[in-house]
Design an enzyme around this catalytic site. Structure first.
Site, PDB file in Angstrom:
ATOM      1  N   CYS A  99      13.844  -5.617 -15.299  1.00  0.00           N
ATOM      2  CA  CYS A  99      13.673  -5.800 -16.733  1.00  0.00           C
ATOM      3  C   CYS A  99      14.658  -6.834 -17.257  1.00  0.00           C
ATOM      4  O   CYS A  99      14.278  -7.799 -17.926  1.00  0.00           O
ATOM      5  CB  CYS A  99      13.874  -4.460 -17.410  1.00  0.00           C
ATOM      6  N   CYS A 100      15.948  -6.664 -16.941  1.00  0.00           N
ATOM      7  CA  CYS A 100      16.951  -7.646 -17.366  1.00  0.00           C
ATOM      8  C   CYS A 100      16.597  -9.019 -16.815  1.00  0.00           C
ATOM      9  O   CYS A 100      16.648 -10.017 -17.524  1.00  0.00           O
ATOM     10  CB  CYS A 100      18.332  -7.278 -16.819  1.00  0.00           C
ATOM     11  N   CYS A 182      20.797  -3.454 -25.152  1.00  0.00           N
ATOM     12  CA  CYS A 182      19.522  -2.800 -25.440  1.00  0.00           C
ATOM     13  C   CYS A 182      19.726  -1.288 -25.568  1.00  0.00           C
ATOM     14  O   CYS A 182      20.522  -0.693 -24.826  1.00  0.00           O
ATOM     15  CB  CYS A 182      18.542  -3.058 -24.308  1.00  0.00           C
ATOM     16  N   CYS A 185      19.655   1.149 -22.493  1.00  0.00           N
ATOM     17  CA  CYS A 185      20.659   0.945 -21.444  1.00  0.00           C
ATOM     18  C   CYS A 185      22.081   0.976 -21.975  1.00  0.00           C
ATOM     19  O   CYS A 185      23.000   0.501 -21.292  1.00  0.00           O
ATOM     20  CB  CYS A 185      20.414  -0.386 -20.743  1.00  0.00           C
ATOM     21  N   CYS A 204      24.143  -8.048 -17.379  1.00  0.00           N
ATOM     22  CA  CYS A 204      22.682  -8.155 -17.348  1.00  0.00           C
ATOM     23  C   CYS A 204      22.219  -9.363 -16.533  1.00  0.00           C
ATOM     24  O   CYS A 204      21.054  -9.504 -16.227  1.00  0.00           O
ATOM     25  CB  CYS A 204      22.116  -8.243 -18.752  1.00  0.00           C
TER      26      CYS A 204
HETATM   27  S1  SF4 Z   1      19.491  -4.085 -20.877  1.00  0.00           S
HETATM   28 FE1  SF4 Z   1      17.969  -2.592 -20.196  1.00  0.00          FE
HETATM   29  S2  SF4 Z   1      16.238  -2.747 -21.630  1.00  0.00           S
HETATM   30 FE2  SF4 Z   1      17.542  -4.569 -21.912  1.00  0.00          FE
HETATM   31  S3  SF4 Z   1      16.594  -6.164 -20.640  1.00  0.00           S
HETATM   32 FE3  SF4 Z   1      18.204  -5.135 -19.383  1.00  0.00          FE
HETATM   33  S4  SF4 Z   1      17.213  -3.440 -18.246  1.00  0.00           S
HETATM   34 FE4  SF4 Z   1      15.829  -4.158 -19.935  1.00  0.00          FE
END
Ligand code: SF4
Length: 209
Positions: A99-100, A182, A185, A204
């Protein structure tokens, strides 16, 4: 012969920023996630160049308090934040590296591709991975200059500046969150311990070498 990066280490945040503006504006932008350090930098940067560029990566899952801080910072300083919509880049649910990587890092790379320098709110005392952050350094991974004018600032100095200039900050700081990313997280905690708590992950990927 001393290098420019060495010389800039002796300068204050405003002087480092002034140098960066002179050299790189308008092909330079401040990366802003509405942390308190970035409120300081937005204020300084607009004082030097009212049309300076500030951008944010919106993952779509920021805290409501972060979106409120964003609006307040725009109202109070007049900054118009350029938004990179990371959510629409992959449409995946949040979670972990993928995701990151696919949201934040891909969005950042798209933005940095059009710049000669980017400005960040990194401070050395934030974490061991940031302890050697230079005020000006060549970002090998992204191929542009990286400017971190607050690298040697303490947390207290940041709060002093915010109070002195009556700048907005994320109210989650008052509820025990030191670093705010986010919502899925981020937990309360000092330093960056609340980010990806329980995972072997502290960054991240935006600031990885
Ligand atoms: S911090 Fe968490 S929700 Fe945000 S982009 Fe990274 S994995 Fe995704």
């Amino acid at each position: 012969m001393r290098s420019l990066t060495t010389d800039l280490e002796a300068l204050g945040a405003q002087e480092v920023l002034a140098h960066a503006v002179e050299e790189h504006h308008p092909r330079m932008a401040l990366a802003c996630s509405f942390q308190k350090e970035e409120a300081v930098l937005v204020h300084m940067l607009l004082g030097l160049a009212p049309e300076a560029r500030v951008f944010t990566i919106d993952t779509g899952v920021l805290f409501p308090e972060t979106y409120a801080t964003w609006r307040e910072l725009e109202q109070r300083t007049g900054v118009e934040v350029e938004v990179i919509d990371a959510l629409s880049r992959d449409g995946r649910p949040w979670g972990a590296e993928r995701c990151c990587g696919q949201r934040k890092v891909a969005a950042l790379e798209a933005m940095l591709g059009g710049l000669d320098a980017w400005v960040t709110g990194l401070r050395r005392e934030q974490s061991p991975t940031r302890a050697a952050a230079p005020k000006l350094g060549w970002d090998e991974r992204h191929g542009l200059w990286k400017v971190s004018p607050l690298a040697d600032w303490t947390e207290d100095r940041v709060w002093e500046y915010l109070n002195e200039h009556d700048l907005p900050y994320n109210p989650l700081h008052d509820r025990g969150y030191a670093s705010i990313g986010c919502a899925p997280c981020t937990l309360p905690g000092s330093g960056r311990e609340g980010r990806w708590a329980g995972q072997d992950k502290t960054e991240c990927g935006l600031h990885s070498p």
